[in-house]
Design a protein around this motif. Structure first.
Motif, PDB file in Angstrom:
ATOM      1  N   GLY A  51       0.831  -1.191   0.000  1.00 31.65           N
ATOM      2  CA  GLY A  51       0.000   0.000   0.000  1.00 31.65           C
ATOM      3  C   GLY A  51       0.866   1.242   0.000  1.00 31.65           C
ATOM      4  O   GLY A  51       2.088   1.188  -0.147  1.00 31.65           O
ATOM      5  N   PHE A  52       0.249   2.395   0.168  1.00 27.13           N
ATOM      6  CA  PHE A  52       0.946   3.679   0.219  1.00 27.13           C
ATOM      7  C   PHE A  52       1.938   3.813  -0.946  1.00 27.13           C
ATOM      8  O   PHE A  52       1.542   3.808  -2.089  1.00 27.13           O
ATOM      9  N   LEU A  53       3.243   3.921  -0.645  1.00 33.19           N
ATOM     10  CA  LEU A  53       4.248   4.199  -1.679  1.00 33.19           C
ATOM     11  C   LEU A  53       4.915   2.943  -2.245  1.00 33.19           C
ATOM     12  O   LEU A  53       5.856   3.049  -3.028  1.00 33.19           O
ATOM     13  N   SER A  54       4.435   1.767  -1.872  1.00 32.58           N
ATOM     14  CA  SER A  54       5.146   0.541  -2.222  1.00 32.58           C
ATOM     15  C   SER A  54       5.226   0.292  -3.722  1.00 32.58           C
ATOM     16  O   SER A  54       6.146  -0.388  -4.187  1.00 32.58           O
ATOM     17  N   GLU A  55       4.271   0.815  -4.491  1.00 30.24           N
ATOM     18  CA  GLU A  55       4.290   0.603  -5.935  1.00 30.24           C
ATOM     19  C   GLU A  55       4.410   1.918  -6.698  1.00 30.24           C
ATOM     20  O   GLU A  55       3.938   2.036  -7.827  1.00 30.24           O
ATOM     21  N   ARG A  56       5.061   2.894  -6.097  1.00 31.31           N
ATOM     22  CA  ARG A  56       5.304   4.175  -6.758  1.00 31.31           C
ATOM     23  C   ARG A  56       6.726   4.187  -7.308  1.00 31.31           C
ATOM     24  O   ARG A  56       7.696   4.222  -6.551  1.00 31.31           O
ATOM     25  N   ALA A  57       6.832   4.164  -8.616  1.00 31.42           N
ATOM     26  CA  ALA A  57       8.147   4.160  -9.252  1.00 31.42           C
ATOM     27  C   ALA A  57       8.943   5.397  -8.878  1.00 31.42           C
ATOM     28  O   ALA A  57      10.169   5.325  -8.679  1.00 31.42           O
TER      29      ALA A  57
ATOM     30  N   GLY B 276      12.737  -3.408  -2.611  1.00 29.93           N
ATOM     31  CA  GLY B 276      11.715  -3.722  -3.589  1.00 29.93           C
ATOM     32  C   GLY B 276      12.338  -3.771  -4.964  1.00 29.93           C
ATOM     33  O   GLY B 276      13.566  -3.672  -5.111  1.00 29.93           O
ATOM     34  N   PRO B 277      11.519  -3.905  -5.994  1.00 32.73           N
ATOM     35  CA  PRO B 277      12.037  -3.992  -7.355  1.00 32.73           C
ATOM     36  C   PRO B 277      12.539  -2.641  -7.855  1.00 32.73           C
ATOM     37  O   PRO B 277      12.233  -1.599  -7.271  1.00 32.73           O
ATOM     38  N   PRO B 278      13.307  -2.641  -8.949  1.00 29.90           N
ATOM     39  CA  PRO B 278      13.730  -1.364  -9.527  1.00 29.90           C
ATOM     40  C   PRO B 278      12.537  -0.583 -10.060  1.00 29.90           C
ATOM     41  O   PRO B 278      11.479  -1.147 -10.362  1.00 29.90           O
ATOM     42  N   ALA B 279      12.710   0.726 -10.156  1.00 24.00           N
ATOM     43  CA  ALA B 279      11.619   1.587 -10.613  1.00 24.00           C
ATOM     44  C   ALA B 279      11.109   1.168 -11.987  1.00 24.00           C
ATOM     45  O   ALA B 279       9.907   1.266 -12.267  1.00 24.00           O
ATOM     46  N   SER B 280      11.998   0.684 -12.837  1.00 24.85           N
ATOM     47  CA  SER B 280      11.584   0.278 -14.186  1.00 24.85           C
ATOM     48  C   SER B 280      10.587  -0.872 -14.144  1.00 24.85           C
ATOM     49  O   SER B 280       9.624  -0.915 -14.920  1.00 24.85           O
ATOM     50  N   ALA B 281      10.777  -1.813 -13.205  1.00 25.39           N
ATOM     51  CA  ALA B 281       9.856  -2.939 -13.084  1.00 25.39           C
ATOM     52  C   ALA B 281       8.511  -2.476 -12.521  1.00 25.39           C
ATOM     53  O   ALA B 281       7.449  -2.927 -12.958  1.00 25.39           O
TER      54      ALA B 281
ATOM     55  N   MET C 120      -4.015 -11.183 -14.976  1.00 24.44           N
ATOM     56  CA  MET C 120      -4.750  -9.984 -14.574  1.00 24.44           C
ATOM     57  C   MET C 120      -3.794  -8.822 -14.327  1.00 24.44           C
ATOM     58  O   MET C 120      -3.946  -7.752 -14.900  1.00 24.44           O
ATOM     59  N   GLU C 121      -2.823  -9.025 -13.427  1.00 25.05           N
ATOM     60  CA  GLU C 121      -1.907  -7.954 -13.068  1.00 25.05           C
ATOM     61  C   GLU C 121      -0.755  -8.522 -12.264  1.00 25.05           C
ATOM     62  O   GLU C 121      -0.784  -9.679 -11.830  1.00 25.05           O
ATOM     63  N   MET C 122       0.265  -7.689 -12.066  1.00 25.56           N
ATOM     64  CA  MET C 122       1.363  -8.055 -11.173  1.00 25.56           C
ATOM     65  C   MET C 122       1.467  -7.004 -10.082  1.00 25.56           C
ATOM     66  O   MET C 122       1.496  -5.808 -10.360  1.00 25.56           O
ATOM     67  N   ASN C 123       1.486  -7.466  -8.839  1.00 27.62           N
ATOM     68  CA  ASN C 123       1.701  -6.574  -7.709  1.00 27.62           C
ATOM     69  C   ASN C 123       3.187  -6.579  -7.375  1.00 27.62           C
ATOM     70  O   ASN C 123       3.727  -7.603  -6.955  1.00 27.62           O
ATOM     71  N   THR C 124       3.815  -5.424  -7.557  1.00 27.15           N
ATOM     72  CA  THR C 124       5.271  -5.337  -7.414  1.00 27.15           C
ATOM     73  C   THR C 124       5.654  -5.000  -5.972  1.00 27.15           C
ATOM     74  O   THR C 124       6.331  -4.001  -5.697  1.00 27.15           O
TER      75      THR C 124
END
Length: 663
Positions: A83-89, A104-109, A292-296
């Protein structure tokens, strides 16, 4: 290993990360809002820093403030939780620009998989099937309505950014498309700062199966098997389990391979989840599932994967972020038994799962073989209207599915919560539901079985009322027993009399509503403490001797002005009636439409003088990141409108008042 870690999150995931980091010898730094100043994760961290007011947009989502704290405290890394900023590149990029490790993963991913339309195009190029629909850039309502018509109803409107059910609406008729689109876009904008949506064919009888992937920075990628997350309400997961019931080795291999290839395609690093949907009517076939989607990021339901693999995913995240190689290969991994997780929420299933807030007067969980509790609150804490209403995750593990679900059911039966309403009884009913136990379910299972699961208005629990009244009598007798030096025995309020039986009406307040019970006193023999007392509420009579010494203590939680009676996961609050405590403001509230919970008034659709029809949308209140539409209870004319969109409203606040149409 990294020496210090800032946790850019809150609640149970922040507590989990802090405890794991402490075990690894890592110094922990918490950031918190004003509302979380006394939260458990703040108390457990080595140091904590205030980053803003209660609203997440002014605290947990402020990248500049969080980075400023990270630099000031000397944090070597930041864990965003979920949640929050966890998936903000842009957050991952900002961390890198400031020389701070992003766990976490790189911003590109994140960017490649963060937008559902782009992600679907990417995996489609890799040969992974995707759900039919419109995933393009055009967002004009008329255009999207036409696409929905071409796809064919039912359709699913989904936010391009984010997840967790936010900005998602199922639409079964063209007539409902415009309102659903408007609501989905507004909710997506509020939750993710991006109101764009896509429109997909709604798969009938869908099963939601996701695959946990993990990758290090040295090119190694594995999958940690699958989880079934089909038990959902409003697209929010309720109970998750691993492995998926009915999964064949062939389909597991196909899904796992597709998930690993998706991760490789974007240069993934760390923990991630690839989500698929399958048509349950055809079983979990290797040729009938869709991406459906990928949760990064890490998922809320990761504990069930930890249970069946024996791995600590948070520790793995920290080790991979420190540059270590995964300590295993795909061939080393095995499924060990079965696990299930239930999300305990502060919400009221009997009132449409409305969020509930307030002090946790009781919060007690069982312990035992195969049980684990993840929570970010303790007894005495407050559940506020500002964040997700999850109180805890109850996780059970066993050698097989039947054992795991039985342990989960037993744990839920022994869970005690008082204060905010919760879904604990609903969760137990769900864990025990025959269809679920038999593996015959899909994502619509809960909606089809709301009555059987107890998610309907069930009226007053008369047994609980009678027990609560007895408890209040006991309290009153203790407080009013004649004391040494008392002027007269007549000062007592214990029902003492010389002969016969006496019956009286005892007014109480049950969950805020006046309720009369009948109290019958027997001859006390001169000892009020040993009086035989019976209390009748409706058709239920409860009788106790003496100081009610045989009342089950575990079923009562005392509060200053009353008592909570806990029975089968339901709670009933019984208080003494105060005839002078009259709510004058709401005496004439019969035609008032009030806010059902604390939250923000995001939209008003009517004005004074407007004619409305029964079921028409009047306003929308947002609480705990979910929107709730307020509907007209009958035909009429709007007499008064209170409040302004964008302002906070209290539970029970009058928003719209109706009057009968002239003539």
């Amino acid at each position: 290993m990294i020496p210090s870690l800032l946790i850019a999150n809150r609640g149970e995931i922040a507590v989990r990360i802090i405890r794991t980091a402490r075990r690894l010898g890592i110094r922990t730094i918490a950031v918190h809002s004003e509302a979380d100043a006394k939260a458990l994760f703040v108390r457990e961290a080595d140091e904590a820093h205030l980053v803003g007011p209660a609203a997440a947009s002014e605290s947990y989502l402020k990248i500049d403030r969080i980075l400023e704290v990270a630099k000031r405290s000397g944090a070597a890394a930041i864990h965003p939780g979920y949640g929050f900023l966890s998936e903000r590149a842009e957050f991952a990029e900002a961390c890198e620009a400031n020389g701070i490790i992003f766990v976490g993963p790189p911003a590109s991913a994140i960017r490649a998989m963060g937008l559902k339309d782009a992600a679907k195009a990417l995996v489609a190029q890799a040969g992974v099937p995707v759900v039919p629909g419109y995933h393009g850039a055009k967002q004009e309502p008329d255009f999207l309505r036409q696409k929905a018509y071409e796809i064919g109803y039912p359709v699913l409107i989904k936010a391009v950014a984010g997840g967790g059910g936010k900005g998602m609406r199922r639409v079964d008729r063209a007539l409902d498309f415009e309102a659903a689109l408007e609501s989905a876009q507004r909710e997506a904008q509020n939750a993710f700062g991006d109101g764009r949506v896509l429109v997909e064919k709604y798969v009938l009888s869908p099963r939601h199966v996701e695959v946990q992937v993990f990758a290090d920075g040295h090119g190694n990628v594995v999958h940690l098997f699958e989880r079934d997350c089909s038990l959902q309400r409003r697209h929010q997961k309720v109970i998750e389990e691993a492995p998926a019931p009915g999964m064949t080795a062939e389909t597991r291999e196909a899904m796992g391979r597709a998930a690993v290839e998706a991760a490789r395609a974007v240069g993934y690093v760390g923990a991630g989840t690839v989500e698929f949907i399958a048509d349950a009517r055809e079983g979990l076939r290797p040729d009938r599932f869709f991406f459906m989607e990928m949760n990064t990021r890490l998922q809320v339901e990761h504990p069930v994967t930890e249970a069946i693999t024996g791995l600590d995913l948070v520790e793995l995240q920290l080790r991979v972020a420190s540059g270590e190689t995964l300590p295993f290969t795909q061939d080393d991994l095995r499924i060990q038994g079965h696990a299930a997780e239930a999300r305990l929420y502060a919400e009221d299933p009997e009132k449409g799962f409305l969020p509930s807030t307030g002090r946790l007067w009781a919060l007690r969980f069982p312990t035992g073989e195969g049980l684990r509790i993840d929570t970010g609150v303790v007894e005495g804490d407050e559940v506020t209207p500002f964040y997700d209403p999850m109180i805890a995750k109850v996780i059970a593990h066993g050698p097989d599915r039947e054992t795991a679900l039985s342990r989960l059911s037993s744990a839920l039966a022994e869970t005690r919560v008082a204060g905010p309403r919760t879904n604990v009884a609903f969760l137990k009913a769900l864990a025990d539901a025959p269809g679920f136990r038999a593996g015959d379910f899909d994502t619509g299972f809960i909606d089809r079985n709301l009555d059987a699961l107890g998610a309907v208005e069930r009226g007053v629990d008369e047994t609980a009322v009678a027990l609560g009244a007895l408890r209040l009598l006991e309290r009153d007798m203790k407080a009013a027993s004649p004391r040494a030096g008392a002027s007269s025995a007549w000062d007592g309020r214990d029902g003492f009399q010389l002969v016969g039986r006496r019956e009286q009406v005892m007014p109480v307040v049950v969950d805020g509503t006046r309720h009369d019970v009948s109290v019958e006193w027997a001859v006390s023999g001169g000892d009020a403490a040993e009086a035989d007392v019976a209390v009748r509420s409706g058709s239920v009579t409860e009788r106790r001797l003496g100081r009610y010494r045989d009342l089950p203590e575990a079923g009562f939680v005392e509060r200053g002005d009353g008592v909570y009676v806990l029975d089968g996961g339901r709670q009933t609050f019984v208080a003494s009636f105060d005839p002078f405590a009259v709510d004058l403001e709401h005496l004439d509230a019969g035609d008032s439409i009030a806010a059902p919970m604390h939250g923000k008034l995001v939209a008003l659709f009517v004005a004074a003088g407007d004619r409305v029809e029964k079921g028409q949308r009047l306003a929308v209140v947002e609480a705990m990141k979910m929107e709730h539409a307020l509907l007209a209870p009958r035909d009429g004319v709007v007499a008064e409108v209170s409040g302004e969109p964008g302002t906070q409203v209290a539970e029970g606040a009058r928003l719209v008042t109706l009057e009968a149409e002239a003539g």
